[in-house]
Design a protein around this motif. Structure first.
Motif, PDB file in Angstrom:
ATOM      1  N   ASN A   1       1.182  -5.565 -20.312  1.00  0.00           N
ATOM      2  CA  ASN A   1       2.234  -4.847 -20.671  1.00  0.00           C
ATOM      3  C   ASN A   1       3.612  -5.575 -20.114  1.00  0.00           C
ATOM      4  OD1 ASN A   1       1.032  -2.619 -22.049  1.00  0.00           O
ATOM      5  ND2 ASN A   1       0.647  -1.933 -19.762  1.00  0.00           N
ATOM      6  N   GLN A   2       3.504  -6.974 -19.982  1.00  0.00           N
ATOM      7  CA  GLN A   2       4.660  -7.593 -19.471  1.00  0.00           C
ATOM      8  C   GLN A   2       5.088  -8.402 -20.636  1.00  0.00           C
ATOM      9  OE1 GLN A   2       6.314  -7.406 -16.404  1.00  0.00           O
ATOM     10  NE2 GLN A   2       4.939  -5.694 -16.270  1.00  0.00           N
ATOM     11  N   THR A   3       6.132  -9.228 -20.627  1.00  0.00           N
ATOM     12  CA  THR A   3       6.624  -9.881 -21.701  1.00  0.00           C
ATOM     13  C   THR A   3       6.030 -11.527 -21.519  1.00  0.00           C
ATOM     14  OG1 THR A   3       8.980  -8.795 -21.911  1.00  0.00           O
ATOM     15  CG2 THR A   3       8.703 -11.145 -22.784  1.00  0.00           C
TER      16      THR A   3
ATOM     17  N   ARG B   1       5.852  -7.225 -32.254  1.00  0.00           N
ATOM     18  CA  ARG B   1       5.832  -7.645 -30.967  1.00  0.00           C
ATOM     19  C   ARG B   1       6.311  -8.953 -30.866  1.00  0.00           C
ATOM     20  NH1 ARG B   1       0.995  -7.496 -27.813  1.00  0.00           N
ATOM     21  NH2 ARG B   1      -0.348  -8.183 -29.740  1.00  0.00           N
ATOM     22  N   VAL B   2       6.543  -9.626 -31.689  1.00  0.00           N
ATOM     23  CA  VAL B   2       6.769 -11.152 -31.774  1.00  0.00           C
ATOM     24  C   VAL B   2       8.378 -11.504 -32.080  1.00  0.00           C
ATOM     25  CG1 VAL B   2       6.273 -13.425 -32.891  1.00  0.00           C
ATOM     26  CG2 VAL B   2       4.665 -11.868 -32.342  1.00  0.00           C
ATOM     27  N   ARG B   3       8.727 -12.240 -31.150  1.00  0.00           N
ATOM     28  CA  ARG B   3      10.269 -12.663 -31.415  1.00  0.00           C
ATOM     29  C   ARG B   3      10.246 -14.186 -31.107  1.00  0.00           C
ATOM     30  NH1 ARG B   3      10.867 -10.096 -34.816  1.00  0.00           N
ATOM     31  NH2 ARG B   3      11.523  -7.904 -34.982  1.00  0.00           N
ATOM     32  N   LEU B   4      11.384 -14.685 -31.817  1.00  0.00           N
ATOM     33  CA  LEU B   4      11.630 -16.153 -31.499  1.00  0.00           C
ATOM     34  C   LEU B   4      12.551 -16.103 -30.264  1.00  0.00           C
ATOM     35  CD1 LEU B   4      10.332 -18.669 -32.281  1.00  0.00           C
ATOM     36  CD2 LEU B   4      12.216 -19.229 -33.956  1.00  0.00           C
ATOM     37  N   GLY B   5      12.360 -16.801 -29.131  1.00  0.00           N
ATOM     38  CA  GLY B   5      13.424 -16.947 -27.981  1.00  0.00           C
ATOM     39  C   GLY B   5      14.074 -17.931 -28.032  1.00  0.00           C
TER      40      GLY B   5
ATOM     41  N   PHE C   1       5.984  -8.875 -26.550  1.00  0.00           N
ATOM     42  CA  PHE C   1       6.083  -7.760 -25.745  1.00  0.00           C
ATOM     43  C   PHE C   1       5.635  -6.538 -26.628  1.00  0.00           C
ATOM     44  CE2 PHE C   1       8.535  -4.187 -24.390  1.00  0.00           C
ATOM     45  CZ  PHE C   1       8.239  -3.946 -22.968  1.00  0.00           C
ATOM     46  N   PRO C   2       5.069  -5.714 -25.811  1.00  0.00           N
ATOM     47  CA  PRO C   2       4.356  -5.837 -24.607  1.00  0.00           C
ATOM     48  C   PRO C   2       3.141  -6.833 -24.688  1.00  0.00           C
ATOM     49  CG  PRO C   2       3.713  -3.580 -25.581  1.00  0.00           C
ATOM     50  CD  PRO C   2       4.933  -4.276 -26.358  1.00  0.00           C
ATOM     51  N   THR C   3       2.409  -7.389 -23.836  1.00  0.00           N
ATOM     52  CA  THR C   3       1.160  -7.944 -23.891  1.00  0.00           C
ATOM     53  C   THR C   3       0.187  -6.708 -24.060  1.00  0.00           C
ATOM     54  OG1 THR C   3       1.291  -8.254 -21.521  1.00  0.00           O
ATOM     55  CG2 THR C   3       1.791 -10.126 -22.876  1.00  0.00           C
ATOM     56  N   LYS C   4      -0.778  -7.123 -24.703  1.00  0.00           N
ATOM     57  CA  LYS C   4      -2.189  -6.156 -24.800  1.00  0.00           C
ATOM     58  C   LYS C   4      -3.193  -7.060 -24.297  1.00  0.00           C
ATOM     59  CE  LYS C   4      -0.079  -3.488 -28.449  1.00  0.00           C
ATOM     60  NZ  LYS C   4      -0.330  -2.680 -29.600  1.00  0.00           N
ATOM     61  N   ILE C   5      -4.293  -6.193 -24.041  1.00  0.00           N
ATOM     62  CA  ILE C   5      -5.685  -6.814 -23.458  1.00  0.00           C
ATOM     63  C   ILE C   5      -6.035  -7.632 -24.684  1.00  0.00           C
ATOM     64  CG2 ILE C   5      -7.110  -5.027 -24.138  1.00  0.00           C
ATOM     65  CD1 ILE C   5      -7.154  -7.113 -20.927  1.00  0.00           C
ATOM     66  N   THR C   6      -5.998  -7.142 -25.926  1.00  0.00           N
ATOM     67  CA  THR C   6      -6.303  -8.011 -27.155  1.00  0.00           C
ATOM     68  C   THR C   6      -5.807  -9.508 -27.275  1.00  0.00           C
ATOM     69  OG1 THR C   6      -4.681  -6.813 -28.243  1.00  0.00           O
ATOM     70  CG2 THR C   6      -6.930  -6.049 -28.422  1.00  0.00           C
TER      71      THR C   6
ATOM     72  N   THR D   1      -3.484 -21.168 -24.853  1.00  0.00           N
ATOM     73  CA  THR D   1      -4.322 -20.145 -24.669  1.00  0.00           C
ATOM     74  C   THR D   1      -4.050 -19.085 -23.635  1.00  0.00           C
ATOM     75  OG1 THR D   1      -6.329 -21.567 -24.860  1.00  0.00           O
ATOM     76  CG2 THR D   1      -6.679 -19.476 -24.090  1.00  0.00           C
ATOM     77  N   VAL D   2      -3.944 -17.994 -24.149  1.00  0.00           N
ATOM     78  CA  VAL D   2      -3.307 -16.769 -23.180  1.00  0.00           C
ATOM     79  C   VAL D   2      -4.514 -16.115 -22.231  1.00  0.00           C
ATOM     80  CG1 VAL D   2      -2.058 -14.716 -23.305  1.00  0.00           C
ATOM     81  CG2 VAL D   2      -1.438 -16.399 -24.804  1.00  0.00           C
ATOM     82  N   ARG D   3      -4.072 -15.818 -20.872  1.00  0.00           N
ATOM     83  CA  ARG D   3      -4.930 -15.199 -20.069  1.00  0.00           C
ATOM     84  C   ARG D   3      -4.088 -13.903 -19.743  1.00  0.00           C
ATOM     85  NH1 ARG D   3      -9.327 -16.670 -22.100  1.00  0.00           N
ATOM     86  NH2 ARG D   3      -9.789 -18.705 -21.795  1.00  0.00           N
ATOM     87  N   VAL D   4      -4.610 -12.624 -20.158  1.00  0.00           N
ATOM     88  CA  VAL D   4      -4.073 -11.306 -19.794  1.00  0.00           C
ATOM     89  C   VAL D   4      -4.498 -10.895 -18.651  1.00  0.00           C
ATOM     90  CG1 VAL D   4      -3.268  -9.272 -20.616  1.00  0.00           C
ATOM     91  CG2 VAL D   4      -3.079 -11.044 -21.999  1.00  0.00           C
ATOM     92  N   PHE D   5      -4.040 -10.292 -17.467  1.00  0.00           N
ATOM     93  CA  PHE D   5      -4.543  -9.814 -16.114  1.00  0.00           C
ATOM     94  C   PHE D   5      -4.105  -8.074 -16.257  1.00  0.00           C
ATOM     95  CE2 PHE D   5      -4.739 -14.385 -15.462  1.00  0.00           C
ATOM     96  CZ  PHE D   5      -5.850 -14.587 -15.064  1.00  0.00           C
ATOM     97  N   GLY D   6      -4.850  -7.550 -15.937  1.00  0.00           N
ATOM     98  CA  GLY D   6      -4.618  -6.135 -15.651  1.00  0.00           C
ATOM     99  C   GLY D   6      -4.171  -5.869 -14.204  1.00  0.00           C
TER     100      GLY D   6
END
Length: 152
Positions: A51-53, A106-110, A118-123, A146-151
Motif C-alpha cells: 500500500n505504499q508508493t 495506479r501507474v504514473r510517470l514521475g 500507487f498503491p502497491t498490491k501483493i500482486t 524486479t519488485v518485492r512487496v512486503f506486508g
C-alpha cells in the motif's frame, strides 16, 4: 575517406588504422579504437511495503544524458508476456495504456521518467518492470526491476 562496416558484431572490436601517402610530406596515418558492445540490460531489485508508493527509476546509472530527449516505454512482464504500461515521446505528454486490469489507474510517470505505482498490491510482488530508452533505432538501452512487496 570512411570505413563502412555492415552487420557489426562484437568480433569487429579492435584498433583500425587509415594510412595514405601524401606528396611531399610522406605517409599520414590515423588510428581509432572501436569497441562494439553487446546490448546490455541492467537488472535491479526494488523493495516496497504493501500500500505504499513504488518509484522505479528508468535508467539508474544514467546521469549525463537527459532522458526527455529520447522516446521511452515502460513494460511489465506478466505470465511470460510483456505488457506496455506507458510510452513517452520527446516534447509530448505520456501515453498510458490503461487496458491493464492490474495497473489501470495506479501507474504514473514521475520525475526523470521514473515509473510510479500507487498503491502497491501483493500482486505486484515478483513482477518485472522494464524501461526501454531508444537513443537510436539500433541503440536501445534497457533496465529491468524486479519488485518485492512486503506486508506490515
Amino acid at each position: 575517406w570512411a570505413l563502412h562496416l555492415k552487420n557489426v558484431t562484437v568480433s569487429l572490436s579492435g584498433q583500425y588504422e587509415c594510412s595514405f601517402a601524401t606528396y611531399p610530406y610522406g605517409t599520414k596515418a590515423a588510428k581509432i579504437q572501436l569497441i562494439v558492445k553487446a546490448e546490455e540490460e541492467q537488472h535491479y531489485v526494488k523493495e516496497v511495503w504493501l500500500n505504499q508508493t513504488l518509484e522505479i527509476p528508468c535508467l539508474e546509472d544514467t546521469t549525463s544524458e537527459n532522458l526527455s530527449n529520447y522516446p521511452l516505454k515502460w513494460l511489465v512482464r506478466e505470465n511470460g508476456r510483456k505488457e506496455e504500461l506507458v510510452t513517452k515521446e520527446p516534447s509530448c505528454p505520456a501515453v498510458y495504456r490503461n487496458g491493464s486490469t492490474l495497473y489501470g489507474q495506479r501507474v504514473r510517470l514521475g520525475l526523470n521518467n521514473a515509473l510510479k505505482i500507487f498503491p502497491t498490491k501483493i500482486t505486484d510482488d515478483g513482477r518485472v518492470f522494464s524501461c526501454h530508452v531508444v537513443y537510436h533505432p539500433e541503440r536501445v538501452q534497457k533496465s529491468s526491476t524486479t519488485v518485492r512487496v512486503f506486508g506490515k
